[in-house]
Design a protein around this motif. Sequence first.
Motif, short mmCIF file in Angstrom:
data_model
loop_
_atom_site.label_atom_id
_atom_site.label_comp_id
_atom_site.label_asym_id
_atom_site.label_seq_id
_atom_site.Cartn_x
_atom_site.Cartn_y
_atom_site.Cartn_z
N HIS A 68 0.82 -1.21 0.00
CA HIS A 68 0.00 0.00 0.00
C HIS A 68 0.86 1.26 0.00
CE1 HIS A 68 -3.33 2.67 0.64
NE2 HIS A 68 -2.83 3.10 1.77
N ASN A 70 4.22 1.58 -1.14
CA ASN A 70 4.89 1.69 -2.44
C ASN A 70 5.30 0.30 -2.90
OD1 ASN A 70 6.59 2.19 -4.67
ND2 ASN A 70 7.06 4.21 -3.88
N PHE A 123 0.83 5.59 -9.32
CA PHE A 123 0.30 4.89 -8.15
C PHE A 123 0.22 5.84 -6.96
CE2 PHE A 123 0.93 2.54 -4.20
CZ PHE A 123 -0.05 1.56 -4.29
N GLN A 124 1.28 6.62 -6.74
CA GLN A 124 1.29 7.55 -5.60
C GLN A 124 0.25 8.65 -5.78
OE1 GLN A 124 2.77 6.83 -2.86
NE2 GLN A 124 3.79 5.10 -3.80
N HIS A 126 -2.56 8.39 -7.34
CA HIS A 126 -3.85 7.77 -7.07
C HIS A 126 -4.02 7.49 -5.57
CE1 HIS A 126 -7.36 5.25 -7.50
NE2 HIS A 126 -6.75 4.31 -6.81
N ARG A 127 -2.99 6.93 -4.96
CA ARG A 127 -3.05 6.56 -3.54
C ARG A 127 -3.29 7.77 -2.66
NH1 ARG A 127 0.58 5.97 1.03
NH2 ARG A 127 2.26 6.98 -0.09
N LEU A 128 -2.65 8.87 -2.99
CA LEU A 128 -2.74 10.07 -2.15
C LEU A 128 -3.80 11.04 -2.65
CD1 LEU A 128 1.08 10.45 -1.60
CD2 LEU A 128 -0.60 9.59 0.03
N HIS A 129 -4.61 10.60 -3.64
CA HIS A 129 -5.71 11.39 -4.17
C HIS A 129 -5.24 12.78 -4.61
CE1 HIS A 129 -8.22 8.21 -2.72
NE2 HIS A 129 -7.76 8.38 -1.50
#
Length: 134
Positions: A68, A70, A123-124, A126-129
């Motif tokens: 989740h 990285n 990815f980051q 998206h993950r961190l909006h």
Amino acid sequence: MRTFSVPERLGGFGALVALAATAWPAVTAGTWSLPCPLRTLTGIPCPACGLTTAAIAIVRGDLAGAFHANPLIFGLAAVTAATGPLVVLRAAGALKPPRPWSSPRRRQAGWIAGLLATASWLFQLHRLHTGPQL
């Protein structure tokens, strides 16, 4: 003096990351963490955002937490695990020293590294909006 191959250098870096991830929680006692300079200044995460957290999670055995934070940490861990025996076998003379990479091979490795960095950055984001919300 023997030169080290790119995978050996990555594996050495991974070994240092593993040592630091093992020591970091004990040194800081969970009271503070290192902020990402790019994210602190701009609000935008870098492709390596979460690698410290992921390294600490993987050392603790929290694979889901590491993924989740990285997912690139798994590639670094795999290269690190494979590199240890490679270095030992080369030092013992059981394997030939590494050959320098050709120009096309270096170019290909550069493209792969760039694509991995881009995938990690997406990815980051998206993950961190971060970025436009769809």
